[in-house]
Design a protein around this motif. Structure first.
Motif, PDB file in Angstrom:
ATOM      1  N   ASN A  81     -18.414  13.202   2.611  1.00 29.99           N
ATOM      2  CA  ASN A  81     -18.334  12.174   3.639  1.00 29.99           C
ATOM      3  C   ASN A  81     -17.117  12.378   4.536  1.00 29.99           C
ATOM      4  O   ASN A  81     -16.091  11.725   4.361  1.00 29.99           O
ATOM      5  CB  ASN A  81     -18.270  10.775   2.995  1.00 29.99           C
ATOM      6  N   PRO A  82     -17.230  13.280   5.520  1.00 31.70           N
ATOM      7  CA  PRO A  82     -16.098  13.472   6.430  1.00 31.70           C
ATOM      8  C   PRO A  82     -15.949  12.272   7.358  1.00 31.70           C
ATOM      9  O   PRO A  82     -16.832  11.426   7.450  1.00 31.70           O
ATOM     10  CB  PRO A  82     -16.502  14.726   7.209  1.00 31.70           C
ATOM     11  N   GLY A  83     -14.823  12.196   8.047  1.00 32.11           N
ATOM     12  CA  GLY A  83     -14.593  11.128   9.015  1.00 32.11           C
ATOM     13  C   GLY A  83     -13.164  10.647   8.965  1.00 32.11           C
ATOM     14  O   GLY A  83     -12.319  11.206   8.269  1.00 32.11           O
ATOM     15  N   VAL A  84     -12.892   9.591   9.703  1.00 27.80           N
ATOM     16  CA  VAL A  84     -11.564   8.990   9.715  1.00 27.80           C
ATOM     17  C   VAL A  84     -11.474   8.030   8.538  1.00 27.80           C
ATOM     18  O   VAL A  84     -12.312   7.138   8.384  1.00 27.80           O
ATOM     19  CB  VAL A  84     -11.277   8.267  11.047  1.00 27.80           C
ATOM     20  N   LYS A  85     -10.459   8.232   7.721  1.00 25.00           N
ATOM     21  CA  LYS A  85     -10.274   7.432   6.509  1.00 25.00           C
ATOM     22  C   LYS A  85      -8.936   6.713   6.565  1.00 25.00           C
ATOM     23  O   LYS A  85      -7.904   7.331   6.842  1.00 25.00           O
ATOM     24  CB  LYS A  85     -10.308   8.329   5.258  1.00 25.00           C
ATOM     25  N   LEU A  86      -8.944   5.423   6.333  1.00 28.09           N
ATOM     26  CA  LEU A  86      -7.711   4.653   6.226  1.00 28.09           C
ATOM     27  C   LEU A  86      -7.333   4.647   4.750  1.00 28.09           C
ATOM     28  O   LEU A  86      -8.037   4.063   3.929  1.00 28.09           O
ATOM     29  CB  LEU A  86      -7.922   3.229   6.750  1.00 28.09           C
ATOM     30  N   ALA A  87      -6.248   5.338   4.421  1.00 27.98           N
ATOM     31  CA  ALA A  87      -5.860   5.537   3.027  1.00 27.98           C
ATOM     32  C   ALA A  87      -4.366   5.267   2.865  1.00 27.98           C
ATOM     33  O   ALA A  87      -3.622   5.237   3.841  1.00 27.98           O
ATOM     34  CB  ALA A  87      -6.193   6.966   2.610  1.00 27.98           C
ATOM     35  N   PRO A  88      -3.924   5.088   1.622  1.00 24.47           N
ATOM     36  CA  PRO A  88      -2.501   4.842   1.389  1.00 24.47           C
ATOM     37  C   PRO A  88      -1.639   6.008   1.860  1.00 24.47           C
ATOM     38  O   PRO A  88      -1.994   7.172   1.651  1.00 24.47           O
ATOM     39  CB  PRO A  88      -2.409   4.692  -0.133  1.00 24.47           C
ATOM     40  N   ALA A  89      -0.531   5.711   2.483  1.00 23.94           N
ATOM     41  CA  ALA A  89       0.440   6.747   2.828  1.00 23.94           C
ATOM     42  C   ALA A  89       0.876   7.432   1.541  1.00 23.94           C
ATOM     43  O   ALA A  89       1.021   6.788   0.510  1.00 23.94           O
ATOM     44  CB  ALA A  89       1.636   6.125   3.538  1.00 23.94           C
ATOM     45  N   GLY A  90       1.063   8.732   1.594  1.00 24.93           N
ATOM     46  CA  GLY A  90       1.501   9.470   0.414  1.00 24.93           C
ATOM     47  C   GLY A  90       0.393   9.881  -0.524  1.00 24.93           C
ATOM     48  O   GLY A  90       0.663  10.440  -1.595  1.00 24.93           O
ATOM     49  N   ILE A  91      -0.853   9.643  -0.161  1.00 25.58           N
ATOM     50  CA  ILE A  91      -1.969  10.065  -0.986  1.00 25.58           C
ATOM     51  C   ILE A  91      -1.987  11.595  -1.042  1.00 25.58           C
ATOM     52  O   ILE A  91      -1.522  12.267  -0.122  1.00 25.58           O
ATOM     53  CB  ILE A  91      -3.296   9.508  -0.424  1.00 25.58           C
TER      54      ILE A  91
ATOM     55  N   HIS B  81       0.849  -1.192   0.000  1.00 30.57           N
ATOM     56  CA  HIS B  81       0.000   0.000   0.000  1.00 30.57           C
ATOM     57  C   HIS B  81       0.887   1.245   0.000  1.00 30.57           C
ATOM     58  O   HIS B  81       2.006   1.216   0.479  1.00 30.57           O
ATOM     59  CB  HIS B  81      -0.905   0.016   1.227  1.00 30.57           C
ATOM     60  N   GLY B  82       0.355   2.317  -0.499  1.00 34.28           N
ATOM     61  CA  GLY B  82       1.089   3.571  -0.511  1.00 34.28           C
ATOM     62  C   GLY B  82       1.172   4.142  -1.907  1.00 34.28           C
ATOM     63  O   GLY B  82       0.986   3.436  -2.906  1.00 34.28           O
ATOM     64  N   ARG B  83       1.419   5.416  -1.952  1.00 35.75           N
ATOM     65  CA  ARG B  83       1.551   6.134  -3.219  1.00 35.75           C
ATOM     66  C   ARG B  83       2.725   7.100  -3.112  1.00 35.75           C
ATOM     67  O   ARG B  83       3.151   7.451  -2.026  1.00 35.75           O
ATOM     68  CB  ARG B  83       0.271   6.919  -3.521  1.00 35.75           C
ATOM     69  N   ASN B  84       3.179   7.540  -4.272  1.00 32.39           N
ATOM     70  CA  ASN B  84       4.240   8.546  -4.322  1.00 32.39           C
ATOM     71  C   ASN B  84       5.462   8.145  -3.488  1.00 32.39           C
ATOM     72  O   ASN B  84       5.950   8.911  -2.666  1.00 32.39           O
ATOM     73  CB  ASN B  84       3.698   9.911  -3.876  1.00 32.39           C
ATOM     74  N   ASP B  85       5.916   6.934  -3.722  1.00 39.80           N
ATOM     75  CA  ASP B  85       7.121   6.402  -3.059  1.00 39.80           C
ATOM     76  C   ASP B  85       6.972   6.261  -1.551  1.00 39.80           C
ATOM     77  O   ASP B  85       7.967   6.245  -0.824  1.00 39.80           O
ATOM     78  CB  ASP B  85       8.354   7.259  -3.391  1.00 39.80           C
ATOM     79  N   ARG B  86       5.758   6.148  -1.061  1.00 39.23           N
ATOM     80  CA  ARG B  86       5.497   5.928   0.361  1.00 39.23           C
ATOM     81  C   ARG B  86       4.954   4.519   0.526  1.00 39.23           C
ATOM     82  O   ARG B  86       4.413   3.942  -0.413  1.00 39.23           O
ATOM     83  CB  ARG B  86       4.495   6.940   0.909  1.00 39.23           C
ATOM     84  N   GLN B  87       5.065   3.976   1.731  1.00 45.11           N
ATOM     85  CA  GLN B  87       4.581   2.623   1.974  1.00 45.11           C
ATOM     86  C   GLN B  87       3.648   2.595   3.164  1.00 45.11           C
ATOM     87  O   GLN B  87       3.838   3.320   4.140  1.00 45.11           O
ATOM     88  CB  GLN B  87       5.758   1.678   2.231  1.00 45.11           C
ATOM     89  N   GLY B  88       2.647   1.743   3.072  1.00 46.15           N
ATOM     90  CA  GLY B  88       1.747   1.507   4.184  1.00 46.15           C
ATOM     91  C   GLY B  88       0.453   2.288   4.093  1.00 46.15           C
ATOM     92  O   GLY B  88       0.116   2.876   3.062  1.00 46.15           O
ATOM     93  N   LEU B  89      -0.279   2.229   5.188  1.00 44.81           N
ATOM     94  CA  LEU B  89      -1.558   2.917   5.294  1.00 44.81           C
ATOM     95  C   LEU B  89      -1.459   3.971   6.391  1.00 44.81           C
ATOM     96  O   LEU B  89      -0.616   3.882   7.274  1.00 44.81           O
ATOM     97  CB  LEU B  89      -2.667   1.915   5.629  1.00 44.81           C
ATOM     98  N   ARG B  90      -2.351   4.935   6.317  1.00 37.07           N
ATOM     99  CA  ARG B  90      -2.355   6.015   7.305  1.00 37.07           C
ATOM    100  C   ARG B  90      -3.801   6.408   7.584  1.00 37.07           C
ATOM    101  O   ARG B  90      -4.635   6.387   6.687  1.00 37.07           O
ATOM    102  CB  ARG B  90      -1.576   7.195   6.755  1.00 37.07           C
ATOM    103  N   SER B  91      -4.065   6.783   8.815  1.00 36.10           N
ATOM    104  CA  SER B  91      -5.393   7.279   9.181  1.00 36.10           C
ATOM    105  C   SER B  91      -5.430   8.786   8.997  1.00 36.10           C
ATOM    106  O   SER B  91      -4.573   9.499   9.521  1.00 36.10           O
ATOM    107  CB  SER B  91      -5.706   6.952  10.640  1.00 36.10           C
TER     108      SER B  91
END
Length: 191
Positions: free
Chosen positions: A30-40, A11-21
């Protein structure tokens, strides 16, 4: 942990790895806490994880890292939201509390609101923060901002405050001056 390191790194974008909240608030569907790719990027976050902008709102600006993370214009929507990517713009990701502003919002008013928040939250122990946030809020309430004085005050707060609150409280102020010259009256923008 169950899926392993390779799954996480996939997971990750733009040379980043993992997920981030990301805690997304403001003018999105739709506001709220989103689990998305790091570097989005903020544009990807809005469109892919928040359902786009709320009805009748156009993306105008964003706070990438909460109250002290600075404010950037929508035209800078391609910066990866991660550590080490925003600092050169005078901003930071911090807690990843992303606030989305639209054409209905004044970034000047947002910066003033944040400075009043920091004034209230200052513990009062050190003068640069205690007096600096109060003075900055007073100066920011004027119709014409004394940008030179606000810049000097911001620098003194960054240099002399003893904790991160005072050191970062002026980030929204300085980024509004830098990135939103159209928010100022013509004679003020020329200063």
């Amino acid at each position: 942990v169950e899926k392993g390191a390779d799954w996480w790194k996939s997971h990750g974008r733009n040379d980043r790895q993992g997920l981030r909240s990301f805690s997304v608030s403001g003018r999105v569907k739709n506001p709220g806490v989103k689990l998305a790719p790091a570097g989005i990027t903020v544009r990807e976050l809005i469109n892919e994880f928040c359902g786009g902008m709320a009805g009748g709102h156009t993306f105008h600006a964003y706070l990438p890292g909460g109250a002290s993370g600075g404010i950037l214009p929508a035209t800078m929507d391609d910066i990866p939201l991660d550590f080490g990517t925003l600092e050169k713009y005078g901003c930071f990701i911090g807690s990843a509390a992303v606030v989305i502003l639209s054409q209905a919002d004044s970034v000047r008013d947002a910066a003033l609101n944040l400075m009043k928040f920091f004034e209230d939250e200052s513990c009062g122990q050190c003068t640069p923060c205690r007096v600096g946030t109060e003075k900055a809020a007073l100066l920011m309430q004027r119709p014409v901002w004394n940008q030179e004085l606000l810049g000097e005050l911001s620098q003194a707060m960054r240099d002399a405050s003893i904790c991160g609150l005072g050191q970062a409280a002026s980030n929204p102020l300085t980024s509004v001056i830098k990135y939103f010259p159209d928010e100022f009256q013509p004679q003020q923008a020329a200063e």
